[in-house]
Scaffold this active site. Structure first.
Site, short mmCIF file in Angstrom:
data_model
loop_
_atom_site.label_atom_id
_atom_site.label_comp_id
_atom_site.label_asym_id
_atom_site.label_seq_id
_atom_site.Cartn_x
_atom_site.Cartn_y
_atom_site.Cartn_z
N ASP A 99 -6.98 -7.57 13.91
CA ASP A 99 -6.27 -8.99 14.19
C ASP A 99 -7.21 -9.44 15.53
OD1 ASP A 99 -5.20 -7.14 16.14
OD2 ASP A 99 -3.39 -7.43 15.21
N ASP A 105 0.84 -1.25 -0.17
CA ASP A 105 0.05 0.06 0.11
C ASP A 105 0.86 1.28 -0.02
OD1 ASP A 105 -2.47 -1.21 -0.14
OD2 ASP A 105 -3.07 -0.91 1.98
#
Length: 560
Positions: free
Chosen positions: A315, A162
């Protein structure tokens, strides 16, 4: 003089004297009233005396009772936290004494090529490496992933870049091309936005057509370097235990000795992995996924809803949702993966903000779902809500700042309020010693660790409030700066001008204000107190000043 004239004269004199007497009487009364009224006007001394009386009454009726209540509340939280730490210590001791290794709890068989099927007996594995402007570490992380021992036709390395810096993106692309020429099945994936940050990148990575042939996905952040046997040690657990959704290793830090700040971080994180993660995995098969150094079963990941960017801890969010679906998670303490600790203080602050704000925000959003879940036992629900979230992610941060940095120092000005020695000294000492178990080589740094953690508690308390009430920078995601192999070279540079220019950026006003408050309390205790709390207060105020002025960690010149 005629008698009549004499009478008139006498009457006039009498009337005049009567009027004079009446006038004098009235004048005397007016004077008396005026003097009384003047005397009734309070003097400045009277005003201050009345204010002092009001303050004393307010102190006795309102302030002291409220302060006593807050102290009592902190004492209760201290006992709760001590019981929680003691419980985790007992579990870890049990695991060590009875050698309850994962290989004994779960089925595990070494991976070997089948004579007839060959490498086809190995499941297809996708390895994802999300990156964002991390040219300092991209080469070593890609190289480590490409060297993992697994049949080359049964593994795909997926680099999700990214990056917004052209130089960084070009370097990552060239590194992928280099390994591709050497026969590694590696892909370089980019997107035109950063929606969802890391979670968005991982989610987009799972949409590619070639991912459909994979059964498992391993995830490594840009600064992580797995050993070649990583998959050989983790995959057997997933293959032979169909209810396992995740197998994760622990972090090992290549730059722990870089400076005092990295040593103190190592102590905290070592306790987190050695104790907290191991306890959750050993008792309820649940822990917060750390976002890297783990392998997911793709079917479990998809069934749990995939990657979600509703918080900055995607996460942990995924681990909670998978658990609520009935999946189990496994942590392996002796499976170590090399990584890097932030050695810049601003990088550490950004990381700690996200690690505190994110779980608090996740607790706000997921508590109801945990309570209503039908796939989780009551014991696991209690562990998730009370131990994992409430005690470790909320109470621990609130207690550290409010009690040790605000309320306890203020007791020097309130002799009516006493804090028992067991709460002010014994319990914190025992908790600190328990935490030292995680990294015994740094036990001589315990005093510095306590002062530093207390100084960081202000940042965490502020982030906690943002997460619970969804205010401010609750969705802020700042990628932790990594230096990789360039670390030693950069630290050797002479950068006095750079430090001077960045001085304003290093100053943190709130920490300086708390440091001033602690210094005042310490001086007050020296002159008016009856105990030796000033020793702690002066040391802690110094720690806040050091942190407030940013004289922590290493300062590295910006990359050219």
């Amino acid at each position: 003089m005629s008698p009549l004239a004499t009478f008139h004269r006498l009457a006039h004199d009498t009337f005049s004297s009567s009027l004079l007497s009446l006038s004098q009487v009235r004048s005397s009364k007016a004077s008396t009233l005026f003097l009384n009224a003047f005397e009734s006007i309070p003097t400045s001394e009277d005003i201050f005396a009345r204010i002092r009386l009001w303050l004393e009454q307010a102190r006795a009726v309102v302030v002291v009772p409220v302060f006593k209540f807050l102290v009592a509340l902190c004492l209760i939280m201290s006992v709760m936290l001590f019981v929680e730490v003691l419980y985790m210590g007992i579990v870890v001791l049990y695991v060590k004494l009875f050698k309850r290794k994962p290989e004994k709890v779960y089925k595990w068989e070494a991976m070997e090529e089948d004579v007839e099927c060959g490498s086809a007996s190995f499941p297809m594995v996708l390895v994802q490496i999300p990156m964002y402007n991390e040219k300092e570490v991209c080469e070593q992380s890609i190289a480590a992933a490409c060297k993992i021992s697994w049949p080359s036709n049964r593994i795909i390395i997926q680099v999700l870049d990214d990056s917004t810096e052209p130089a960084s993106k070009e370097l990552v692309k060239k590194e992928c091309e280099r390994w591709s020429r050497e026969g590694v099945n590696i892909t370089f994936e980019i997107r035109d936005n950063r929606n969802g940050y890391k979670a968005g990148a991982l989610r987009e990575g799972m949409k590619h057509s070639y991912v459909k042939q994979c059964d498992y996905v391993a995830i490594f952040d840009a600064d992580f370097q797995p050993d070649p046997d990583f998959l050989l040690r983790t995959m057997p657990f997933l293959i032979h235990n169909p209810k396992l959704a995740l197998v994760q290793g622990r972090w090992e830090f290549v730059n722990a000795d870089q400076c005092m700040m990295t040593r103190l971080q190592e102590m905290s994180l070592s306790y987190h992995f050695t104790v907290e993660q191991q306890v959750g995995s050993s008792t309820f098969a649940f822990f917060g996924f750390n976002g890297t150094a783990g392998v997911w079963r793709i079917s479990a990941l998809n069934e749990s809803g995939g990657w979600n960017d509703q918080t900055t801890v995607e996460d942990m969010d995924l681990a909670v949702r998978a658990t609520l679906r009935g999946w189990k998670l496994l942590y392996i303490d002796d499976l170590k993966v090399k990584s890097e600790l932030p050695c810049s203080f601003n990088a550490l602050r950004s990381q700690q903000h996200r690690w505190t704000c994110g779980p608090a925000n996740l607790f706000r959003k997921m508590a109801g779902q945990i309570i209503r879940s039908e796939n989780v036992s009551m014991g696991k629900k209690l562990y998730m809500l009370y131990s994992f979230f409430f005690m470790r992610k909320i109470v621990a941060h609130i207690l550290t700042f409010s009690f040790y940095c605000v309320i306890l120092p203020a007791t020097v000005m309130f002799p009516e309020v006493t804090v028992p020695k067991w709460a002010a000294f014994y319990l914190p000492s025992l908790i600190t010693l328990f935490i030292a178990i995680g990294r015994l080589r740094s036990i001589h740094l315990l005093a510095f660790w306590v002062l530093f953690e207390n100084a960081m508690s202000l940042l965490r308390a502020k982030a906690l409030v943002m997460g619970l009430f969804e205010t401010g920078r609750v969705q802020e995601w700042v990628v932790t700066e990594k230096l990789g192999d360039a670390l030693k070279t950069k630290l050797l540079a002479q950068v006095p001008k750079e430090n001077h220019v960045r001085f304003r950026e290093r100053v943190h006003l709130l920490e300086l204000l708390v440091g001033t408050y602690l210094l005042f309390c310490g001086c007050y205790d020296i002159f008016y107190g009856k105990n030796t709390l000033f020793v702690y207060l002066l040391l802690q105020s110094t720690a806040f000043f050091v942190v407030g002025f940013g004289f922590v960690g290493k300062y590295v010149p910006a990359s050219s």
